[in-house]
Design an enzyme around this catalytic site. Structure first.
Site, PDB file in Angstrom:
ATOM      1  N   LYS A  22      67.466  55.157  78.706  1.00  0.00           N
ATOM      2  CA  LYS A  22      68.747  54.982  79.411  1.00  0.00           C
ATOM      3  C   LYS A  22      69.258  56.316  79.951  1.00  0.00           C
ATOM      4  O   LYS A  22      69.614  56.420  81.121  1.00  0.00           O
ATOM      5  CB  LYS A  22      69.787  54.389  78.460  1.00  0.00           C
ATOM      6  N   ASN A  23      69.288  57.334  79.104  1.00  0.00           N
ATOM      7  CA  ASN A  23      69.946  58.570  79.519  1.00  0.00           C
ATOM      8  C   ASN A  23      69.127  59.394  80.514  1.00  0.00           C
ATOM      9  O   ASN A  23      69.651  60.337  81.103  1.00  0.00           O
ATOM     10  CB  ASN A  23      70.365  59.400  78.301  1.00  0.00           C
ATOM     11  N   ARG A  92      79.771  56.546  82.119  1.00  0.00           N
ATOM     12  CA  ARG A  92      79.923  57.995  82.164  1.00  0.00           C
ATOM     13  C   ARG A  92      79.067  58.603  83.276  1.00  0.00           C
ATOM     14  O   ARG A  92      79.455  59.498  84.000  1.00  0.00           O
ATOM     15  CB  ARG A  92      79.467  58.556  80.805  1.00  0.00           C
ATOM     16  N   CYS A 116      81.739  55.511  76.868  1.00  0.00           N
ATOM     17  CA  CYS A 116      82.200  55.217  75.503  1.00  0.00           C
ATOM     18  C   CYS A 116      83.314  56.181  75.101  1.00  0.00           C
ATOM     19  O   CYS A 116      83.264  57.369  75.424  1.00  0.00           O
ATOM     20  CB  CYS A 116      81.045  55.378  74.517  1.00  0.00           C
ATOM     21  N   ARG A 121      85.589  64.164  76.050  1.00  0.00           N
ATOM     22  CA  ARG A 121      84.580  64.183  77.100  1.00  0.00           C
ATOM     23  C   ARG A 121      85.011  64.893  78.398  1.00  0.00           C
ATOM     24  O   ARG A 121      84.974  64.304  79.487  1.00  0.00           O
ATOM     25  CB  ARG A 121      84.074  62.767  77.394  1.00  0.00           C
ATOM     26  N   ILE A 123      84.779  67.433  81.681  1.00  0.00           N
ATOM     27  CA  ILE A 123      83.618  67.793  82.521  1.00  0.00           C
ATOM     28  C   ILE A 123      83.855  69.158  83.184  1.00  0.00           C
ATOM     29  O   ILE A 123      83.347  69.443  84.254  1.00  0.00           O
ATOM     30  CB  ILE A 123      83.253  66.702  83.553  1.00  0.00           C
ATOM     31  N   ASP A 124      84.628  69.985  82.489  1.00  0.00           N
ATOM     32  CA  ASP A 124      84.946  71.311  83.031  1.00  0.00           C
ATOM     33  C   ASP A 124      83.693  72.136  83.346  1.00  0.00           C
ATOM     34  O   ASP A 124      83.654  72.880  84.331  1.00  0.00           O
ATOM     35  CB  ASP A 124      85.859  72.066  82.049  1.00  0.00           C
ATOM     36  N   ASP A 305      73.456  60.529  68.846  1.00  0.00           N
ATOM     37  CA  ASP A 305      73.331  59.112  69.214  1.00  0.00           C
ATOM     38  C   ASP A 305      72.630  58.276  68.135  1.00  0.00           C
ATOM     39  O   ASP A 305      72.605  57.050  68.224  1.00  0.00           O
ATOM     40  CB  ASP A 305      72.584  58.970  70.552  1.00  0.00           C
ATOM     41  N   ILE A 327      79.135  66.950  67.572  1.00  0.00           N
ATOM     42  CA  ILE A 327      79.156  66.864  69.043  1.00  0.00           C
ATOM     43  C   ILE A 327      80.396  66.106  69.550  1.00  0.00           C
ATOM     44  O   ILE A 327      81.074  66.549  70.462  1.00  0.00           O
ATOM     45  CB  ILE A 327      77.878  66.165  69.584  1.00  0.00           C
ATOM     46  N   ARG A 397      74.778  47.660  77.333  1.00  0.00           N
ATOM     47  CA  ARG A 397      74.725  48.778  78.270  1.00  0.00           C
ATOM     48  C   ARG A 397      73.494  49.647  78.018  1.00  0.00           C
ATOM     49  O   ARG A 397      73.046  50.364  78.916  1.00  0.00           O
ATOM     50  CB  ARG A 397      75.962  49.672  78.112  1.00  0.00           C
TER      51      ARG A 397
HETATM   52  C1  EPZ Z   1      74.954  62.897  76.935  1.00  0.00           C
HETATM   53  O1  EPZ Z   1      76.355  62.881  77.145  1.00  0.00           O
HETATM   54  C2  EPZ Z   1      74.558  61.485  76.609  1.00  0.00           C
HETATM   55  N1  EPZ Z   1      74.940  60.634  77.730  1.00  0.00           N
HETATM   56  C3  EPZ Z   1      75.256  61.034  75.330  1.00  0.00           C
HETATM   57  O2  EPZ Z   1      74.734  59.766  75.012  1.00  0.00           O
HETATM   58  C4  EPZ Z   1      74.922  61.990  74.192  1.00  0.00           C
HETATM   59  O3  EPZ Z   1      75.678  61.647  73.062  1.00  0.00           O
HETATM   60  C5  EPZ Z   1      75.243  63.433  74.604  1.00  0.00           C
HETATM   61  O4  EPZ Z   1      74.594  63.763  75.854  1.00  0.00           O
HETATM   62  C6  EPZ Z   1      74.826  64.446  73.567  1.00  0.00           C
HETATM   63  O5  EPZ Z   1      73.452  64.338  73.326  1.00  0.00           O
HETATM   64  C7  EPZ Z   1      74.191  60.570  78.815  1.00  0.00           C
HETATM   65  O6  EPZ Z   1      73.152  61.201  78.901  1.00  0.00           O
HETATM   66  C8  EPZ Z   1      74.655  59.666  79.903  1.00  0.00           C
HETATM   67  P1  EPZ Z   1      77.278  66.665  76.709  1.00  0.00           P
HETATM   68  P2  EPZ Z   1      77.082  64.080  77.865  1.00  0.00           P
HETATM   69  O7  EPZ Z   1      77.802  67.072  78.027  1.00  0.00           O
HETATM   70  O8  EPZ Z   1      76.178  64.647  78.880  1.00  0.00           O
HETATM   71  C9  EPZ Z   1      81.304  68.971  75.461  1.00  0.00           C
HETATM   72  C10 EPZ Z   1      74.849  57.523  74.272  1.00  0.00           C
HETATM   73  O9  EPZ Z   1      75.262  56.922  73.265  1.00  0.00           O
HETATM   74  N2  EPZ Z   1      81.482  69.216  76.902  1.00  0.00           N
HETATM   75  O10 EPZ Z   1      75.990  67.207  76.240  1.00  0.00           O
HETATM   76  O11 EPZ Z   1      78.407  63.582  78.303  1.00  0.00           O
HETATM   77  C11 EPZ Z   1      81.499  67.497  75.115  1.00  0.00           C
HETATM   78  O12 EPZ Z   1      82.866  67.181  74.938  1.00  0.00           O
HETATM   79  C12 EPZ Z   1      75.619  58.668  74.869  1.00  0.00           C
HETATM   80  O13 EPZ Z   1      73.822  57.200  74.893  1.00  0.00           O
HETATM   81  C13 EPZ Z   1      82.522  70.017  77.349  1.00  0.00           C
HETATM   82  O14 EPZ Z   1      83.334  70.513  76.559  1.00  0.00           O
HETATM   83  O15 EPZ Z   1      77.230  65.084  76.647  1.00  0.00           O
HETATM   84  C14 EPZ Z   1      80.665  67.389  73.843  1.00  0.00           C
HETATM   85  O16 EPZ Z   1      81.424  67.788  72.749  1.00  0.00           O
HETATM   86  C15 EPZ Z   1      76.996  58.823  74.460  1.00  0.00           C
HETATM   87  N3  EPZ Z   1      82.658  70.225  78.693  1.00  0.00           N
HETATM   88  C16 EPZ Z   1      79.530  68.367  74.058  1.00  0.00           C
HETATM   89  O17 EPZ Z   1      79.975  69.248  75.097  1.00  0.00           O
HETATM   90  C17 EPZ Z   1      81.788  69.700  79.604  1.00  0.00           C
HETATM   91  O18 EPZ Z   1      81.960  69.934  80.800  1.00  0.00           O
HETATM   92  C18 EPZ Z   1      78.201  67.756  74.491  1.00  0.00           C
HETATM   93  O19 EPZ Z   1      78.407  66.951  75.633  1.00  0.00           O
HETATM   94  C19 EPZ Z   1      80.733  68.904  79.138  1.00  0.00           C
HETATM   95  C20 EPZ Z   1      80.595  68.677  77.789  1.00  0.00           C
END
Ligand code: EPZ
Length: 418
Positions: A22-23, A92, A116, A121, A123-124, A305, A327, A397
């Site tokens: 999926k991801n 997302r 979710c 979350r 996206i800065d 996950d 995380i 999903r």
């Molecule tokens: C991906 O989310 C996955 N989603 C998530 O899978 C997974 O839990 C996550 O990576 C961690 O492995 C997809 O690939 C679609 P991150 P993502 O950006 O990319 C912080 C599932 O169940 N952060 O690596 O959104 C954030 O808050 C899902 O399949 C910032 O602060 O995760 C988090 O604490 C849910 N600013 C950490 O970084 C940012 O701009 C990791 O987030 C971006 C992230």
């Protein structure tokens, strides 16, 4: 509304074949618009997140053809229109269209993404990356407008090794002028899969899978054919279910190396495994599982996950186990339901302490998010009696044909519309 009903307590045996990740898929579909010709992606899972992204492609007038497990995406007649909230909110990963549209048209207009509720979350880091490449970002109410006169390669250091930011910046940088370097990049296998896809189109990306990714911008991207990697989280979920209820339970068509951290923990707990080149088999049921501790971390650490389904397994281990979630700040929403079914768990400061083993008895539970939903399925399969899960849309999903796959190994599980 859909509900799942599970009659638990059955021994599961047989083979489950893992689908495309999926991801990876949710990034590959937006990435496909970067080609100047046509992209074919195979091993695409039939999950609602795939449908939601194909709806966005159609909104952008991209030609999409789905034939069994393949998607043929032809963006030659596409139009760069605003992505309305009803589309962006569904998941997302709609945010990958920001990077891809910026990379292709130097402009993206999109409402805030959904997904979710597992934490704030932000996206800065994605936005900072776009800015470093020369884009200007305007936020109007809940809409992002990202545009640039020209995109120029830059050195970008990510404060957090974010999966989403790493991929989104790659998508925006692939056609930028000059070289982009992403430092402290995330190393997840899905990132390697996306970089390989772009390279198959003619991009020049090196270092994906390490913490430094170098992207030399190119002008054109060509026709390509690509395969989605097997879903390591789907595989991990079924391996955990196998450890809970399985005997001669084979999880096939997967990459065991991608779930090394999980397999080590299972072996430490006393789960008897056979690990092949593309499968993992749970050989027998162990009623004497040992307690253990896990701490979620970026790849190759223990994946967040899989934390929720793994907690279910820990309720069956002898002694005190701890789960530290690092995380996402809101990823213990499955715990109240587990407790309702009989588990002994206390959550404090992002750590769950689980005392086991405890008997689990079926009840009515809610899938509060995708992986909490997977945890509820695992619980229902282990618990005696009937477990009814609501909000199963979350589960659908991310898990292709979950009912069929589990039924094939002996589970009694049905999906009902009420
Ligand atoms: C991906 O989310 C996955 N989603 C998530 O899978 C997974 O839990 C996550 O990576 C961690 O492995 C997809 O690939 C679609 P991150 P993502 O950006 O990319 C912080 C599932 O169940 N952060 O690596 O959104 C954030 O808050 C899902 O399949 C910032 O602060 O995760 C988090 O604490 C849910 N600013 C950490 O970084 C940012 O701009 C990791 O987030 C971006 C992230």
């Amino acid at each position: 509304m859909k509900i799942m009903e599970i009659e638990g307590g059955r021994e599961l045996s047989g083979t489950i074949r893992i689908s495309g990740a999926k991801n990876a898929t949710v990034a590959l579909i937006p990435a496909a618009i970067l080609t100047d010709e046509e992209a074919t992606i195979c091993n695409v899972p039939e999950i609602t997140d795939t449908d939601a992204l194909c709806d966005i492609l159609k909104l952008l007038k991209v030609n999409v053809n789905r034939a069994s497990e393949s998607l043929v995406i032809d963006p030659r007649a596409m139009e760069n229109t605003e992505i309305a909230e009803i589309f962006s909110k569904k998941l997302r990963a709609s945010y990958y269209f920001m990077g891809a549209l910026l990379g292709k048209f130097k402009k993206a207009v999109m409402y805030f993404p959904g997904g979710c509720s597992i934490g704030a979350r932000p996206i800065d880091l994605h936005l900072k990356g776009f800015e470093a490449l020369g884009a200007k970002i305007t936020v109007e109410k809940n809409k992002y407008i990202v545009e640039a006169d020209e995109l120029k390669g830059a050195n970008i250091y990510l404060d957090i090794a974010s999966v989403g930011a790493t991929i989104n910046i790659m998508l925006a940088a692939v056609k930028a002028k000059g070289t982009t370097i992403i430092d402290n990049a995330a190393k997840e296998p899905e990132i390697v899969n996306v970089a390989t896809f772009l390279n198959n189109m003619g991009a020049k990306i090196v270092g994906a899978g390490t913490s430094t990714i170098k992207i030399e911008g190119v002008e054109h991207l060509n026709k390509c054919f690509h395969e989605v990697i097997p879903d390591r989280i789907e595989a991990g979920t079924y391996i955990i279910i196998g450890a809970l209820c399985g005997k001669y339970f084979k999880v096939d068509n997967m990459i065991p190396e991608h779930v090394d951290s999980l397999l080590s923990k299972l072996e430490e707990m006393g789960v008897k495994l056979e690990i092949g080149t593309d499968y993992v088999m749970i050989l027998e049921r162990n009623n004497n599982l040992k307690a253990t501790n896990i701490k979620t971390a970026v790849y190759p650490g223990f994946p967040t996950d899989l934390q929720q389904p793994f907690t279910v397994l820990l309720t069956q281990a002898h002694g005190k186990s701890k789960v530290n979630e690092t995380i996402w700040e809101n990823r213990f929403m499955h715990v109240p339901y587990l407790k309702e079914l009989g588990a002994d768990i206390v959550v404090k400061n992002q750590t769950a302490t689980i005392i086991g083993p405890t008997e689990l008895k079926g009840s009515s539970v809610v899938a509060t998010d995708l992986r909490a939903g997977a945890a509820m399925v695992a619980t229902g399969l282990k618990a005696s009696g009937t477990t009814t899960i609501t909000n199963v849309e979350h589960i659908l999903r991310g898990y292709e044909q979950i009912i069929e796959k589990l039924t094939n190994v002996g589970a009694k599980i049905t999906l009902k519309e009420i």
